[in-house]
Design a protein around this motif. Structure first.
Motif, PDB file in Angstrom:
ATOM      1  N   GLY A 145      23.419  40.057  36.706  1.00  0.00           N
ATOM      2  CA  GLY A 145      24.246  38.742  36.285  1.00  0.00           C
ATOM      3  C   GLY A 145      25.576  38.906  35.701  1.00  0.00           C
ATOM      4  N   ASN A 146      25.822  40.013  35.272  1.00  0.00           N
ATOM      5  CA  ASN A 146      27.203  40.104  34.819  1.00  0.00           C
ATOM      6  C   ASN A 146      28.399  40.089  35.891  1.00  0.00           C
ATOM      7  OD1 ASN A 146      26.357  40.617  31.922  1.00  0.00           O
ATOM      8  ND2 ASN A 146      25.707  42.482  32.520  1.00  0.00           N
ATOM      9  N   GLN A 147      29.544  39.685  35.512  1.00  0.00           N
ATOM     10  CA  GLN A 147      30.557  39.462  36.500  1.00  0.00           C
ATOM     11  C   GLN A 147      31.916  40.461  35.906  1.00  0.00           C
ATOM     12  OE1 GLN A 147      31.396  35.520  37.589  1.00  0.00           O
ATOM     13  NE2 GLN A 147      29.401  35.578  38.774  1.00  0.00           N
ATOM     14  N   TYR A 148      32.634  41.067  36.912  1.00  0.00           N
ATOM     15  CA  TYR A 148      33.759  41.805  36.680  1.00  0.00           C
ATOM     16  C   TYR A 148      34.672  41.604  37.687  1.00  0.00           C
ATOM     17  CZ  TYR A 148      30.119  44.499  34.257  1.00  0.00           C
ATOM     18  OH  TYR A 148      28.916  44.674  33.468  1.00  0.00           O
ATOM     19  N   ALA A 149      35.980  41.252  36.989  1.00  0.00           N
ATOM     20  CA  ALA A 149      37.120  40.976  37.809  1.00  0.00           C
ATOM     21  C   ALA A 149      37.628  42.191  38.431  1.00  0.00           C
ATOM     22  CB  ALA A 149      38.247  40.119  37.076  1.00  0.00           C
ATOM     23  N   ASN A 150      38.304  42.046  39.613  1.00  0.00           N
ATOM     24  CA  ASN A 150      38.605  43.492  40.353  1.00  0.00           C
ATOM     25  C   ASN A 150      39.909  42.694  40.922  1.00  0.00           C
ATOM     26  OD1 ASN A 150      37.469  45.498  43.080  1.00  0.00           O
ATOM     27  ND2 ASN A 150      38.933  45.890  41.498  1.00  0.00           N
ATOM     28  N   THR A 151      41.152  43.410  40.440  1.00  0.00           N
ATOM     29  CA  THR A 151      42.483  42.852  40.910  1.00  0.00           C
ATOM     30  C   THR A 151      43.289  44.307  41.325  1.00  0.00           C
ATOM     31  OG1 THR A 151      43.497  43.148  38.846  1.00  0.00           O
ATOM     32  CG2 THR A 151      42.398  41.027  39.249  1.00  0.00           C
ATOM     33  N   PRO A 152      44.609  44.133  41.970  1.00  0.00           N
ATOM     34  CA  PRO A 152      45.265  45.177  42.337  1.00  0.00           C
ATOM     35  C   PRO A 152      45.808  46.075  40.917  1.00  0.00           C
ATOM     36  CG  PRO A 152      45.906  43.305  43.543  1.00  0.00           C
ATOM     37  CD  PRO A 152      45.109  42.811  42.629  1.00  0.00           C
ATOM     38  N   ASN A 153      45.568  45.392  39.664  1.00  0.00           N
ATOM     39  CA  ASN A 153      45.818  46.238  38.442  1.00  0.00           C
ATOM     40  C   ASN A 153      44.563  46.729  37.893  1.00  0.00           C
ATOM     41  OD1 ASN A 153      48.530  45.729  38.844  1.00  0.00           O
ATOM     42  ND2 ASN A 153      48.213  43.760  37.811  1.00  0.00           N
ATOM     43  N   ARG A 154      43.436  46.127  38.137  1.00  0.00           N
ATOM     44  CA  ARG A 154      42.207  46.462  37.468  1.00  0.00           C
ATOM     45  C   ARG A 154      41.121  47.128  38.727  1.00  0.00           C
ATOM     46  NH1 ARG A 154      37.720  43.163  34.918  1.00  0.00           N
ATOM     47  NH2 ARG A 154      37.431  43.831  32.776  1.00  0.00           N
ATOM     48  N   SER A 155      40.955  48.222  38.682  1.00  0.00           N
ATOM     49  CA  SER A 155      39.786  49.034  39.338  1.00  0.00           C
ATOM     50  C   SER A 155      38.264  48.941  38.787  1.00  0.00           C
ATOM     51  CB  SER A 155      40.111  50.228  40.048  1.00  0.00           C
ATOM     52  OG  SER A 155      41.344  50.279  40.729  1.00  0.00           O
ATOM     53  N   ASP A 186      17.994  51.748  33.823  1.00  0.00           N
ATOM     54  CA  ASP A 186      17.742  50.872  34.997  1.00  0.00           C
ATOM     55  C   ASP A 186      18.729  49.589  34.989  1.00  0.00           C
ATOM     56  OD1 ASP A 186      15.302  51.835  35.596  1.00  0.00           O
ATOM     57  OD2 ASP A 186      13.967  50.549  34.034  1.00  0.00           O
ATOM     58  N   ASN A 187      19.695  49.589  34.240  1.00  0.00           N
ATOM     59  CA  ASN A 187      20.986  48.883  34.168  1.00  0.00           C
ATOM     60  C   ASN A 187      21.859  49.070  34.834  1.00  0.00           C
ATOM     61  OD1 ASN A 187      19.709  46.995  32.200  1.00  0.00           O
ATOM     62  ND2 ASN A 187      20.140  48.219  30.524  1.00  0.00           N
ATOM     63  N   CYS A 188      22.839  48.237  35.541  1.00  0.00           N
ATOM     64  CA  CYS A 188      24.063  48.689  36.112  1.00  0.00           C
ATOM     65  C   CYS A 188      25.313  48.811  35.073  1.00  0.00           C
ATOM     66  CB  CYS A 188      24.441  47.623  37.122  1.00  0.00           C
ATOM     67  SG  CYS A 188      23.198  47.049  38.485  1.00  0.00           S
ATOM     68  N   LEU A 189      25.870  49.763  35.533  1.00  0.00           N
ATOM     69  CA  LEU A 189      26.997  50.383  34.603  1.00  0.00           C
ATOM     70  C   LEU A 189      28.333  50.213  35.205  1.00  0.00           C
ATOM     71  CD1 LEU A 189      27.904  51.494  31.770  1.00  0.00           C
ATOM     72  CD2 LEU A 189      27.805  53.695  32.833  1.00  0.00           C
ATOM     73  N   VAL A 190      29.194  49.283  34.794  1.00  0.00           N
ATOM     74  CA  VAL A 190      30.563  48.961  35.455  1.00  0.00           C
ATOM     75  C   VAL A 190      31.383  49.216  34.430  1.00  0.00           C
ATOM     76  CG1 VAL A 190      31.906  47.281  36.711  1.00  0.00           C
ATOM     77  CG2 VAL A 190      29.364  47.474  36.883  1.00  0.00           C
ATOM     78  N   ARG A 191      32.635  49.985  34.603  1.00  0.00           N
ATOM     79  CA  ARG A 191      33.727  50.265  33.786  1.00  0.00           C
ATOM     80  C   ARG A 191      35.320  49.657  34.342  1.00  0.00           C
ATOM     81  NH1 ARG A 191      30.348  50.018  30.300  1.00  0.00           N
ATOM     82  NH2 ARG A 191      29.707  51.308  28.815  1.00  0.00           N
ATOM     83  N   PHE A 218      35.552  31.525  38.246  1.00  0.00           N
ATOM     84  CA  PHE A 218      34.304  32.054  39.228  1.00  0.00           C
ATOM     85  C   PHE A 218      34.665  32.319  40.561  1.00  0.00           C
ATOM     86  CE2 PHE A 218      31.672  30.521  35.580  1.00  0.00           C
ATOM     87  CZ  PHE A 218      31.144  31.810  35.193  1.00  0.00           C
ATOM     88  N   GLY A 219      35.773  31.437  41.159  1.00  0.00           N
ATOM     89  CA  GLY A 219      36.144  31.098  42.438  1.00  0.00           C
ATOM     90  C   GLY A 219      35.235  30.544  43.543  1.00  0.00           C
ATOM     91  N   VAL A 220      34.237  29.864  42.894  1.00  0.00           N
ATOM     92  CA  VAL A 220      33.472  29.079  43.550  1.00  0.00           C
ATOM     93  C   VAL A 220      33.554  27.519  42.859  1.00  0.00           C
ATOM     94  CG1 VAL A 220      32.023  30.602  44.208  1.00  0.00           C
ATOM     95  CG2 VAL A 220      31.310  29.645  42.298  1.00  0.00           C
TER      96      VAL A 220
END
Length: 325
Positions: A88-98, A149-154, A311-313
């Motif tokens: 359920g966590n959300q992470y913005a992905n932009t041309p400056n933020r991979s 068991d958790n997703c790890l996003v950096r 959220f884009g929705v």
């Protein structure tokens, strides 16, 4: 031609920049094209383009068993999207933020805002790859290598050299008939991932140095401020008021939040309001007007606009999600 069609970018009608599998986006929201190739010695290279006419959500699931053994990257050359992980966590992905990630569960989604062209590349390598499993990589990759068991996003704010490599990779996807194409692609893919890891390591080092300048007392105050926010989302929350209440200057409180949370106080408040709102709408099924009041918006129109931008929705889409579930 209607008004929505007249403002669409010209790229919507152009030929694809590379050979791949073309597919429709949900609910007629646009089209996409993706190229996926196996890298020698394991791993994959992904190149995709989404021509998004209207807001939509697409499935980003992977085989959780296989994905949990991979270090994955996601980078954009144009456009923006939000990655929602299965937890359920959300992470913005932009041309400056991979994004660098290890996904241990299936059920991820990509939120694509409308009226844009998104160009994306990604490189995955097994965590036991020779280049990743050497002892010198332990300080960088230890969080990704831990069994969990958790997703790890950096999030990673990439540097110019990394973006240049990403651009070359995307361009190379259209030149599959060139001599030495496979060798070039494999080399560039690994160079790109290595450069992104360098950016991540540099970012972590800078963050750690900054954290060393925060006292234990200030870290405790930051936790107290966060707890206070969560309990008082329905009330006006302002950075200067919070700082005064907890005995800090507004400037120092913002400094602490940027170091510990990666956001200013106002950005953190906004994220907490809207994240809580989404739970109340999609999971608890509360009416929009009630939710707006619960999270501190006095005007539903302002809440509606902020929700869609974040959220884009639309709220209507979230309400339909609640009904379906």
């Amino acid at each position: 031609m209607n008004q929505n069609q007249s403002v669409l970018p010209p790229e919507f009608n152009a030929e694809w920049d590379f050979e791949g599998t073309e597919f429709p986006l949900p609910n007629g929201a646009g089209t996409g094209c993706m190229q996926v190739v196996e890298l020698t010695q394991g791993g994959k290279f992904y190149c995709s383009e989404f021509r998004v006419k209207a807001n939509c959500i697409i499935d980003a699931s992977a085989d959780a068993g296989k994905a949990s053994q991979l270090l994955c990257s996601q980078a954009l050359l144009s456009g923006q999207l939000t990655l929602e992980t299965p937890d359920g966590n959300q992470y913005a992905n932009t041309p400056n933020r991979s994004l660098l990630m290890r996904v241990c569960k299936s059920g991820g989604r990509l939120h694509l805002p409308g009226n844009q062209v998104i160009r994306h590349i990604g490189v995955t390598l097994p965590l036991d790859n020779e280049g990743l499993s050497c002892p010198e990589m332990d300080p960088i990759l230890s969080p990704f290598a831990q069994e969990t068991d958790n997703c790890l996003v950096r999030p990673v704010y990439w540097q110019k050299r990394t973006r240049t490599l990403a651009t070359e990779l995307f361009q190379l996807a259209s030149r599959t008939d060139q001599p030495l194409h496979i060798l070039k692609r494999d080399g560039l893919a690994r160079c790109f991932l290595a450069s992104l890891l360098e950016d991540y390591a540099s970012q972590q080092q800078t963050s750690q140095l900054a954290k060393n300048n925060i006292s234990v007392w200030e870290q405790q105050i930051a936790d107290q401020v966060c707890d206070y926010m969560r309990l008082n989302l329905s009330t006006p929350l302002r950075g200067d008021g919070l700082a005064a209440h907890f005995g800090l200057s507004r400037h120092r409180l913002n400094e602490i939040f940027r170091i510990l949370k990666g956001q200013s106080v106002s950005e953190y408040i906004r994220e907490q309001r809207l994240t809580t709102a989404r739970v109340q709408i999609e999971i608890e099924g509360l009416p929009v007007k009630v939710v707006a009041h619960n999270v501190g918006y006095r005007h539903v129109s302002n809440f509606t606009s902020a929700y869609r931008q974040h959220f884009g929705v639309t709220l209507g889409r979230s309400q339909s999600t609640a009904v379906q579930s």
